[in-house]
Design an enzyme around this catalytic site. Structure first.
Site, PDB file in Angstrom:
ATOM      1  N   GLY A  12       0.813  -1.208   0.000  1.00  0.00           N
ATOM      2  CA  GLY A  12       0.000   0.000   0.000  1.00  0.00           C
ATOM      3  C   GLY A  12       0.851   1.263   0.000  1.00  0.00           C
ATOM      4  N   ASP A  13       0.194   2.397  -0.254  1.00  0.00           N
ATOM      5  CA  ASP A  13       0.832   3.722  -0.225  1.00  0.00           C
ATOM      6  C   ASP A  13       1.971   3.867  -1.227  1.00  0.00           C
ATOM      7  OD1 ASP A  13      -0.876   4.345   1.899  1.00  0.00           O
ATOM      8  OD2 ASP A  13       0.546   3.565   3.370  1.00  0.00           O
ATOM      9  N   LYS A  16      -0.331   5.303  -5.702  1.00  0.00           N
ATOM     10  CA  LYS A  16      -1.371   4.984  -6.696  1.00  0.00           C
ATOM     11  C   LYS A  16      -2.173   6.235  -7.045  1.00  0.00           C
ATOM     12  CE  LYS A  16      -3.051   1.989  -3.753  1.00  0.00           C
ATOM     13  NZ  LYS A  16      -1.972   1.989  -2.737  1.00  0.00           N
ATOM     14  N   GLY A  40      -5.889   5.763   1.716  1.00  0.00           N
ATOM     15  CA  GLY A  40      -5.664   7.213   1.655  1.00  0.00           C
ATOM     16  C   GLY A  40      -4.849   7.461   0.405  1.00  0.00           C
ATOM     17  N   HIS A  41      -5.465   8.034  -0.615  1.00  0.00           N
ATOM     18  CA  HIS A  41      -4.801   8.232  -1.910  1.00  0.00           C
ATOM     19  C   HIS A  41      -4.576   9.730  -2.115  1.00  0.00           C
ATOM     20  CE1 HIS A  41      -6.561   4.162  -3.476  1.00  0.00           C
ATOM     21  NE2 HIS A  41      -5.756   4.024  -2.439  1.00  0.00           N
ATOM     22  N   THR A  42      -3.310  10.116  -2.183  1.00  0.00           N
ATOM     23  CA  THR A  42      -2.997  11.546  -2.274  1.00  0.00           C
ATOM     24  C   THR A  42      -2.912  11.991  -3.725  1.00  0.00           C
ATOM     25  OG1 THR A  42      -1.626  11.136  -0.347  1.00  0.00           O
ATOM     26  CG2 THR A  42      -1.449  13.319  -1.353  1.00  0.00           C
ATOM     27  N   GLN A 222      -4.986  -0.294  -1.287  1.00  0.00           N
ATOM     28  CA  GLN A 222      -4.017  -1.135  -0.572  1.00  0.00           C
ATOM     29  C   GLN A 222      -2.945  -1.644  -1.537  1.00  0.00           C
ATOM     30  OE1 GLN A 222      -7.704  -1.939   0.386  1.00  0.00           O
ATOM     31  NE2 GLN A 222      -7.193  -0.128   1.549  1.00  0.00           N
ATOM     32  N   THR A 237      -5.422  -6.930   4.708  1.00  0.00           N
ATOM     33  CA  THR A 237      -6.734  -6.308   4.813  1.00  0.00           C
ATOM     34  C   THR A 237      -7.791  -7.378   4.506  1.00  0.00           C
ATOM     35  OG1 THR A 237      -8.033  -4.363   4.249  1.00  0.00           O
ATOM     36  CG2 THR A 237      -6.818  -5.406   2.420  1.00  0.00           C
ATOM     37  N   THR A 297      -1.348   8.171   5.431  1.00  0.00           N
ATOM     38  CA  THR A 297      -2.277   9.185   4.925  1.00  0.00           C
ATOM     39  C   THR A 297      -3.601   9.125   5.683  1.00  0.00           C
ATOM     40  OG1 THR A 297      -1.262   8.789   2.779  1.00  0.00           O
ATOM     41  CG2 THR A 297      -3.283  10.061   2.757  1.00  0.00           C
ATOM     42  N   THR A 299      -4.054   7.274   8.931  1.00  0.00           N
ATOM     43  CA  THR A 299      -3.957   7.224  10.397  1.00  0.00           C
ATOM     44  C   THR A 299      -2.817   8.077  10.951  1.00  0.00           C
ATOM     45  OG1 THR A 299      -2.536   5.284  10.224  1.00  0.00           O
ATOM     46  CG2 THR A 299      -4.897   4.868  10.519  1.00  0.00           C
ATOM     47  N   ARG A 303       5.300   5.046   8.900  1.00  0.00           N
ATOM     48  CA  ARG A 303       5.379   3.818   8.093  1.00  0.00           C
ATOM     49  C   ARG A 303       6.714   3.134   8.347  1.00  0.00           C
ATOM     50  NH1 ARG A 303       3.282   7.090   2.850  1.00  0.00           N
ATOM     51  NH2 ARG A 303       1.060   7.083   3.323  1.00  0.00           N
ATOM     52  N   GLY A 413       8.107  13.017  -7.985  1.00  0.00           N
ATOM     53  CA  GLY A 413       7.578  14.003  -7.041  1.00  0.00           C
ATOM     54  C   GLY A 413       6.077  13.832  -6.954  1.00  0.00           C
TER      55      GLY A 413
HETATM   56  P1  GDP Z   1      -1.412   5.646  -2.325  1.00  0.00           P
HETATM   57  O1  GDP Z   1      -2.178   5.149  -1.138  1.00  0.00           O
HETATM   58  O2  GDP Z   1      -0.756   4.536  -3.086  1.00  0.00           O
HETATM   59  O3  GDP Z   1      -2.209   6.540  -3.223  1.00  0.00           O
HETATM   60  O4  GDP Z   1      -0.213   6.520  -1.729  1.00  0.00           O
HETATM   61  P2  GDP Z   1      -0.318   7.639  -0.572  1.00  0.00           P
HETATM   62  O5  GDP Z   1      -0.977   8.839  -1.124  1.00  0.00           O
HETATM   63  O6  GDP Z   1      -0.859   7.053   0.688  1.00  0.00           O
HETATM   64  O7  GDP Z   1       1.224   7.888  -0.269  1.00  0.00           O
HETATM   65  C1  GDP Z   1       2.100   8.308  -1.251  1.00  0.00           C
HETATM   66  C2  GDP Z   1       2.730   9.654  -0.824  1.00  0.00           C
HETATM   67  O8  GDP Z   1       3.846   9.920  -1.648  1.00  0.00           O
HETATM   68  C3  GDP Z   1       1.805  10.840  -0.992  1.00  0.00           C
HETATM   69  O9  GDP Z   1       2.108  11.793  -0.008  1.00  0.00           O
HETATM   70  C4  GDP Z   1       2.173  11.383  -2.382  1.00  0.00           C
HETATM   71  O10 GDP Z   1       1.914  12.768  -2.520  1.00  0.00           O
HETATM   72  C5  GDP Z   1       3.648  11.115  -2.412  1.00  0.00           C
HETATM   73  N1  GDP Z   1       4.218  10.809  -3.716  1.00  0.00           N
HETATM   74  C6  GDP Z   1       3.698  10.107  -4.746  1.00  0.00           C
HETATM   75  N2  GDP Z   1       4.614   9.946  -5.751  1.00  0.00           N
HETATM   76  C7  GDP Z   1       5.731  10.566  -5.324  1.00  0.00           C
HETATM   77  C8  GDP Z   1       7.038  10.713  -5.883  1.00  0.00           C
HETATM   78  O11 GDP Z   1       7.357  10.237  -6.964  1.00  0.00           O
HETATM   79  N3  GDP Z   1       7.950  11.403  -5.143  1.00  0.00           N
HETATM   80  C9  GDP Z   1       7.662  11.926  -3.923  1.00  0.00           C
HETATM   81  N4  GDP Z   1       8.615  12.584  -3.274  1.00  0.00           N
HETATM   82  N5  GDP Z   1       6.437  11.798  -3.362  1.00  0.00           N
HETATM   83  C10 GDP Z   1       5.502  11.123  -4.044  1.00  0.00           C
HETATM   84  P1  IMO Z   2      -3.824   2.604   0.432  1.00  0.00           P
HETATM   85  O1  IMO Z   2      -4.955   2.361  -0.512  1.00  0.00           O
HETATM   86  C1  IMO Z   2      -1.279   0.971   3.612  1.00  0.00           C
HETATM   87  C2  IMO Z   2      -3.135  -1.979   6.276  1.00  0.00           C
HETATM   88  C3  IMO Z   2      -3.284  -1.567   7.740  1.00  0.00           C
HETATM   89  C4  IMO Z   2      -3.130  -2.923   8.409  1.00  0.00           C
HETATM   90  C5  IMO Z   2      -3.853  -3.856   7.437  1.00  0.00           C
HETATM   91  C6  IMO Z   2      -5.282  -4.174   7.838  1.00  0.00           C
HETATM   92  O2  IMO Z   2      -3.724   4.011   0.915  1.00  0.00           O
HETATM   93  O3  IMO Z   2      -2.550   2.060  -0.094  1.00  0.00           O
HETATM   94  P2  IMO Z   2      -7.533  -2.750   7.722  1.00  0.00           P
HETATM   95  O4  IMO Z   2      -7.912  -1.464   8.381  1.00  0.00           O
HETATM   96  O5  IMO Z   2      -7.584  -2.725   6.234  1.00  0.00           O
HETATM   97  O6  IMO Z   2      -8.263  -3.928   8.287  1.00  0.00           O
HETATM   98  O7  IMO Z   2      -5.984  -2.978   8.142  1.00  0.00           O
HETATM   99  O8  IMO Z   2      -3.842  -3.208   6.183  1.00  0.00           O
HETATM  100  N1  IMO Z   2      -3.726  -1.041   5.292  1.00  0.00           N
HETATM  101  C7  IMO Z   2      -3.019  -0.196   4.541  1.00  0.00           C
HETATM  102  N2  IMO Z   2      -1.694   0.073   4.530  1.00  0.00           N
HETATM  103  N3  IMO Z   2      -2.102   1.575   2.718  1.00  0.00           N
HETATM  104  C8  IMO Z   2      -3.424   1.302   2.703  1.00  0.00           C
HETATM  105  O9  IMO Z   2      -4.252   1.767   1.746  1.00  0.00           O
HETATM  106  C9  IMO Z   2      -3.942   0.399   3.672  1.00  0.00           C
HETATM  107  N4  IMO Z   2      -5.175  -0.066   3.943  1.00  0.00           N
HETATM  108  C10 IMO Z   2      -5.022  -0.963   4.923  1.00  0.00           C
HETATM  109  O10 IMO Z   2      -2.286  -0.657   8.117  1.00  0.00           O
HETATM  110  O11 IMO Z   2      -1.780  -3.292   8.431  1.00  0.00           O
HETATM  111 MG    MG Z   3      -2.298   5.480   0.937  1.00  0.00          MG
END
Ligand code: GDP
Ligand code: IMO
Ligand code: MG
Length: 425
Positions: A12-13, A16, A40-42, A222, A237, A297, A299, A303, A413
């Protein structure tokens, strides 16, 4: 007609949200297929920076249809707030919610937290958003669906029946306070007033758009290693985050999907508990966490950090049927003289070439690393492959070779413009 599924390749994170926002410029429909507001998708664009938990990341583009599919679970309070945020900031995409998506009820949230407390040092480290209990109720056929909100009378009967059992569990097993039926009933009308106009037959929308030859993106939440079937069980999850989930979670046939894109960070992170073979600690981990802002993003939890794990990536490529890879956060590696990539696993002194399913075996893995030279130059916000130096190119080429899937996009970025398209997808 093109349908691309975009999934997280790690835990995850991976970024995406950023990638989907970028690709959605040309898309007509963007559809979330699994998970809930654990995600949490930024996205960062001309309208600002937003952390979206439920609404698909195409919403920043005019003319897009953003669907929250049947495979998702929705906390109505969170969705209402997100819709308000979207309206306040004039994000122009249209939004539709599947009538079949399940609701996360207040008792799911309380049960999630009570179960985690009860597990003690065996806790999963969930986001505490009620995800597991809501999916459990779906599978055991006690769930409440978005469509149920349109009939308050029968909905109240369902909730009463559910609450009898949930309150017994909360009180007698976990020693928690009961949930008030009246408090839930009071909210139902407001939920319907605010969400009713978005509730739709999302399959119909998808299939009409398939017929019209439109460009459709299916948004994973995720990551593959958190998938309920194929992830690091039980530290996963409660839904299918892999590409297969996009078929069941939206009602699309397998042969409709043209391409599957896997998004990977140039290193690894994980939130919550569970095995993490390439995890690193101390100063090196702290440095990455601080530079990359690796805090959840949803909670805000720090990480966990590790080096890129190519064994896990190859496994992820298989279970998702990846055609294409996106590498994000290349810019974070600008700050390192030497960069490690795990290219092999050792278990109890013996080399293994697969990603084990057993949590104990996984926790005992010793990673075998290959080391690459850093590039001593900023790649931040670079938007073309010609503009990155030979060491950075070499690193990407090596990753591609090790995983065996083309790296078609590189992110440097958080903003839309910080994107290198190596090959048009
Ligand atoms: P997602 O859950 O997969 O959508 O990812 P999140 O949004 O939870 O976490 C990714 C974080 O990295 C966010 O704060 C984005 O703004 C940031 N981000 C995404 N791509 C890049 C990158 O290429 N470089 C940097 N420095 N930050 C990035
Ligand atoms: P995005 O879409 C990172 C993790 C939780 C925990 C496990 C189970 O932003 O990538 P849950 O609440 O789903 O029952 O928790 O999954 N988890 C994530 N980790 N990014 C996420 O989503 C997540 N969604 C759930 O931290 O380990
Ligand atoms: Mg996320």
């Amino acid at each position: 007609m093109t349908i691309n599924t975009i999934i997280g390749g790690q835990w995850g994170d991976e970024g995406k949200g950023k990638i989907i926002d970028h690709l959605a410029k040309k898309a007509d429909v963007i559809a979330r297929y699994s998970g809930g507001n654990n995600a949490g998708h930024t996205i960062e664009n001309d309208h600002g920076k937003f952390a979206l938990h439920l609404v698909p990341c195409g919403v920043g583009w005019e003319g897009t249809k953003n669907l929250i599919g049947s495979g998702t679970v929705i906390d109505p309070n969170v969705l209402i707030k997100e819709l308000e945020l979207i309206k306040e900031n004039n994000l122009p995409g249209e939004i539709f919610i599947s009538e079949k998506a399940h609701l996360i009820m207040p008792y799911h949230i309380k049960l999630d937290q009570a179960e985690e407390n009860y597990r003690g040092n065996k806790a999963v480290g969930t986001t505490g958003r009620g995800i597991g209990p809501a999916y459990s109720d779906k599978i055991s056929r006690n769930g409440i669906r978005m469509g149920d909100l349109s009939n308050l009378q029968s909905l109240k009967i369902k909730i009463s029946e559910n609450l009898k059992i949930k309150n017994k569990i909360l009180k007698e097993i976990y020693g928690e306070e009961e949930i008030s039926e009246a408090d839930i009933f009071d909210k139902l009308d407001g939920w319907y007033k605010k969400l009713g106009k978005y509730i739709s037959n999302t399959e119909k929308i998808i299939h009409e758009n398939i017929k019209k030859d439109k460009f459709i993106l299916l948004e994973g939440a995720q990551g593959a290693l958190l998938d309920i079937d194929h992830g690091t069980y039980p530290f996963v999850t409660s839904s299918n985050s892999i590409s297969g989930g996009s078929l069941t979670g939206l009602g699309i046939g397998a042969k409709e999907i043209n391409k599957v894109l896997g998004v990977f960070k140039a290193f690894c992170t994980r939130v919550g508990e569970g095995p993490f073979p390439t995890e690193i600690f101390g100063e090196e981990a702290e440095k990455i966490r601080e530079i990359a802002g690796e805090f959840g993003t949803t909670t805000g939890r720090p990480r966990r950090i590790g080096w890129f794990d190519a064994i896990a990536a190859k496994y992820s490529a298989q279970i998702n049927g990846l055609d294409s890879i996106v590498i994000t956060k290349l810019d974070i590696l600008d700050h390192f003289e030497k960069i490690k990539v795990c290219t092999g696993y050792k278990h109890r002194g013996k080399e293994i070439d697969f990603f084990p399913s057993d949590e104990i075996v996984l926790s005992e893995i010793e990673p075998i690393y290959e080391e690459f030279n850093g590039w001593n130059e900023s790649t931040y916000n670079v938007d073309s492959i010609e503009k990155i130096n030979s060491n950075a190119k070499e690193f990407i080429k090596n990753l591609e070779k090790i995983i065996g899937i083309p790296i078609d996009i590189i992110s440097t970025g958080p903003s839309r413009k910080a994107t290198i398209i190596v090959n048009q997808i």
